[in-house]
Motif scaffolding. Structure first.
Motif, mmCIF file in Angstrom:
data_model
loop_
_atom_site.group_PDB
_atom_site.id
_atom_site.type_symbol
_atom_site.label_atom_id
_atom_site.label_comp_id
_atom_site.label_asym_id
_atom_site.label_seq_id
_atom_site.Cartn_x
_atom_site.Cartn_y
_atom_site.Cartn_z
ATOM 1 N N LEU A 77 -21.073 -1.447 -41.872
ATOM 2 C CA LEU A 77 -21.789 -2.004 -40.729
ATOM 3 C C LEU A 77 -20.882 -2.949 -39.945
ATOM 4 O O LEU A 77 -20.737 -2.825 -38.740
ATOM 5 N N TYR A 78 -20.293 -3.908 -40.647
ATOM 6 C CA TYR A 78 -19.384 -4.854 -40.012
ATOM 7 C C TYR A 78 -18.571 -5.584 -41.070
ATOM 8 O O TYR A 78 -18.875 -5.539 -42.249
ATOM 9 N N TYR A 79 -17.527 -6.244 -40.597
ATOM 10 C CA TYR A 79 -16.616 -7.004 -41.442
ATOM 11 C C TYR A 79 -16.663 -8.439 -40.971
ATOM 12 O O TYR A 79 -16.547 -8.709 -39.779
ATOM 13 N N GLN A 80 -16.868 -9.363 -41.887
ATOM 14 C CA GLN A 80 -16.948 -10.783 -41.544
ATOM 15 C C GLN A 80 -15.836 -11.517 -42.277
ATOM 16 O O GLN A 80 -15.799 -11.526 -43.504
ATOM 17 N N ASN A 81 -14.919 -12.136 -41.521
ATOM 18 C CA ASN A 81 -13.842 -12.838 -42.205
ATOM 19 C C ASN A 81 -14.277 -14.254 -42.563
ATOM 20 O O ASN A 81 -15.344 -14.713 -42.173
ATOM 21 N N PHE A 82 -13.442 -14.937 -43.318
ATOM 22 C CA PHE A 82 -13.808 -16.252 -43.833
ATOM 23 C C PHE A 82 -14.011 -17.286 -42.733
ATOM 24 O O PHE A 82 -14.646 -18.312 -42.954
ATOM 25 N N ASN A 83 -13.513 -17.045 -41.542
ATOM 26 C CA ASN A 83 -13.737 -17.937 -40.400
ATOM 27 C C ASN A 83 -15.013 -17.589 -39.652
ATOM 28 O O ASN A 83 -15.271 -18.104 -38.584
ATOM 29 N N THR A 84 -15.796 -16.687 -40.180
ATOM 30 C CA THR A 84 -17.063 -16.175 -39.649
ATOM 31 C C THR A 84 -16.908 -15.323 -38.389
ATOM 32 O O THR A 84 -17.878 -15.102 -37.690
ATOM 33 N N PHE A 85 -15.699 -14.840 -38.112
ATOM 34 C CA PHE A 85 -15.551 -13.850 -37.047
ATOM 35 C C PHE A 85 -16.106 -12.536 -37.568
ATOM 36 O O PHE A 85 -15.868 -12.165 -38.715
ATOM 37 N N VAL A 86 -16.833 -11.835 -36.718
ATOM 38 C CA VAL A 86 -17.461 -10.580 -37.123
ATOM 39 C C VAL A 86 -16.869 -9.442 -36.305
ATOM 40 O O VAL A 86 -16.762 -9.538 -35.086
ATOM 41 N N PHE A 87 -16.479 -8.377 -37.004
ATOM 42 C CA PHE A 87 -15.920 -7.194 -36.361
ATOM 43 C C PHE A 87 -16.805 -6.001 -36.691
ATOM 44 O O PHE A 87 -17.057 -5.732 -37.868
ATOM 45 N N ASN A 88 -17.264 -5.289 -35.673
ATOM 46 C CA ASN A 88 -17.967 -4.034 -35.919
ATOM 47 C C ASN A 88 -16.937 -3.007 -36.364
ATOM 48 O O ASN A 88 -15.748 -3.122 -36.049
ATOM 49 N N ILE A 89 -17.377 -2.008 -37.080
ATOM 50 C CA ILE A 89 -16.487 -0.963 -37.587
ATOM 51 C C ILE A 89 -17.002 0.382 -37.115
ATOM 52 O O ILE A 89 -18.196 0.650 -37.152
ATOM 53 N N ASP A 90 -16.081 1.213 -36.650
ATOM 54 C CA ASP A 90 -16.435 2.564 -36.224
ATOM 55 C C ASP A 90 -15.476 3.526 -36.895
ATOM 56 O O ASP A 90 -14.514 3.114 -37.545
ATOM 57 N N LYS A 91 -15.725 4.821 -36.728
ATOM 58 C CA LYS A 91 -14.901 5.834 -37.374
ATOM 59 C C LYS A 91 -14.563 6.913 -36.353
ATOM 60 O O LYS A 91 -15.437 7.388 -35.635
ATOM 61 N N ILE A 92 -13.296 7.304 -36.299
ATOM 62 C CA ILE A 92 -12.896 8.411 -35.442
ATOM 63 C C ILE A 92 -13.303 9.718 -36.123
ATOM 64 O O ILE A 92 -13.525 9.739 -37.341
ATOM 65 N N PRO A 93 -13.411 10.812 -35.371
ATOM 66 C CA PRO A 93 -13.850 12.085 -35.966
ATOM 67 C C PRO A 93 -13.030 12.526 -37.180
ATOM 68 O O PRO A 93 -13.550 13.161 -38.084
ATOM 69 N N GLU A 94 -11.766 12.162 -37.228
ATOM 70 C CA GLU A 94 -10.920 12.534 -38.371
ATOM 71 C C GLU A 94 -11.245 11.709 -39.612
ATOM 72 O O GLU A 94 -10.712 11.968 -40.680
ATOM 73 N N GLY A 95 -12.084 10.679 -39.472
ATOM 74 C CA GLY A 95 -12.543 9.922 -40.624
ATOM 75 C C GLY A 95 -11.927 8.563 -40.835
ATOM 76 O O GLY A 95 -12.286 7.865 -41.764
ATOM 77 N N LYS A 96 -10.993 8.149 -39.993
ATOM 78 C CA LYS A 96 -10.350 6.836 -40.175
ATOM 79 C C LYS A 96 -11.206 5.751 -39.532
ATOM 80 O O LYS A 96 -11.703 5.892 -38.424
ATOM 81 N N TYR A 97 -11.359 4.629 -40.240
ATOM 82 C CA TYR A 97 -12.145 3.493 -39.761
ATOM 83 C C TYR A 97 -11.261 2.531 -38.965
ATOM 84 O O TYR A 97 -10.068 2.414 -39.226
ATOM 85 N N PHE A 98 -11.882 1.840 -37.999
ATOM 86 C CA PHE A 98 -11.166 0.853 -37.211
ATOM 87 C C PHE A 98 -12.140 -0.228 -36.738
ATOM 88 O O PHE A 98 -13.341 -0.015 -36.656
ATOM 89 N N LYS A 99 -11.583 -1.420 -36.438
ATOM 90 C CA LYS A 99 -12.387 -2.528 -35.927
ATOM 91 C C LYS A 99 -12.671 -2.268 -34.452
ATOM 92 O O LYS A 99 -11.787 -1.879 -33.698
ATOM 93 N N VAL A 100 -13.922 -2.519 -34.031
ATOM 94 C CA VAL A 100 -14.320 -2.250 -32.655
ATOM 95 C C VAL A 100 -14.210 -3.488 -31.788
ATOM 96 O O VAL A 100 -13.664 -3.454 -30.714
ATOM 97 N N ASN A 101 -14.784 -4.597 -32.233
ATOM 98 C CA ASN A 101 -14.800 -5.792 -31.393
ATOM 99 C C ASN A 101 -15.053 -7.020 -32.231
ATOM 100 O O ASN A 101 -15.391 -6.944 -33.389
ATOM 101 N N GLU A 102 -14.892 -8.173 -31.599
ATOM 102 C CA GLU A 102 -15.240 -9.451 -32.212
ATOM 103 C C GLU A 102 -16.510 -9.946 -31.572
ATOM 104 O O GLU A 102 -16.751 -9.725 -30.408
ATOM 105 N N GLU A 103 -17.326 -10.640 -32.356
ATOM 106 C CA GLU A 103 -18.520 -11.286 -31.812
ATOM 107 C C GLU A 103 -18.479 -12.742 -32.126
ATOM 108 O O GLU A 103 -17.945 -13.165 -33.089
#
Length: 103
Positions: A77-103
């Motif tokens: 769903l998302y990645y939250q680092n210890f500084n409380t920055f939140v990154f959404n995660i998406d996946k390209i059709p080939e299956g690799k995950y990547f960070k989408v944005n910061e909130e």
């Protein structure tokens, strides 16, 4: 629960390998826990309750980041680092995950 802790650990390893590449190793996973009703901090279901697996990931200077994975879909769903920055995660059709944005 739709997924086991072992299945979530395998998914977390795959996601973290894609996101962190050379900075990730299997021993980076600190702990895994299930929350039947977690209020989501990001994404299309932000501020809604959802069954979520949270995976503690070792970070810099003994800090812990969290990768949140849906128990419904088994996808991150998302990645939250210890500084409380939140990154959404998406996946390209080939299956690799990547960070989408910061909130």
């Amino acid at each position: 629960m739709n997924y086991t802790e072992e299945q979530i650990i395998e998914k977390a390893k795959q996601v973290m390998e894609d996101l962190r590449e050379e900075y990730y190793s299997d021993n980076c996973i600190r702990r895994v826990f299930f929350e039947e009703e977690k209020i989501l901090l990001s994404g299309e279901n932000k501020e809604k309750l959802q069954a979520v697996w949270s995976v503690g990931i070792n970070s810099f200077f003994d800090n812990v980041d969290f990768l949140h994975i849906s128990d419904e879909t088994g996808e991150p769903l998302y990645y939250q680092n210890f500084n409380t920055f939140v990154f959404n995660i998406d996946k390209i059709p080939e299956g690799k995950y990547f960070k989408v944005n910061e909130e």
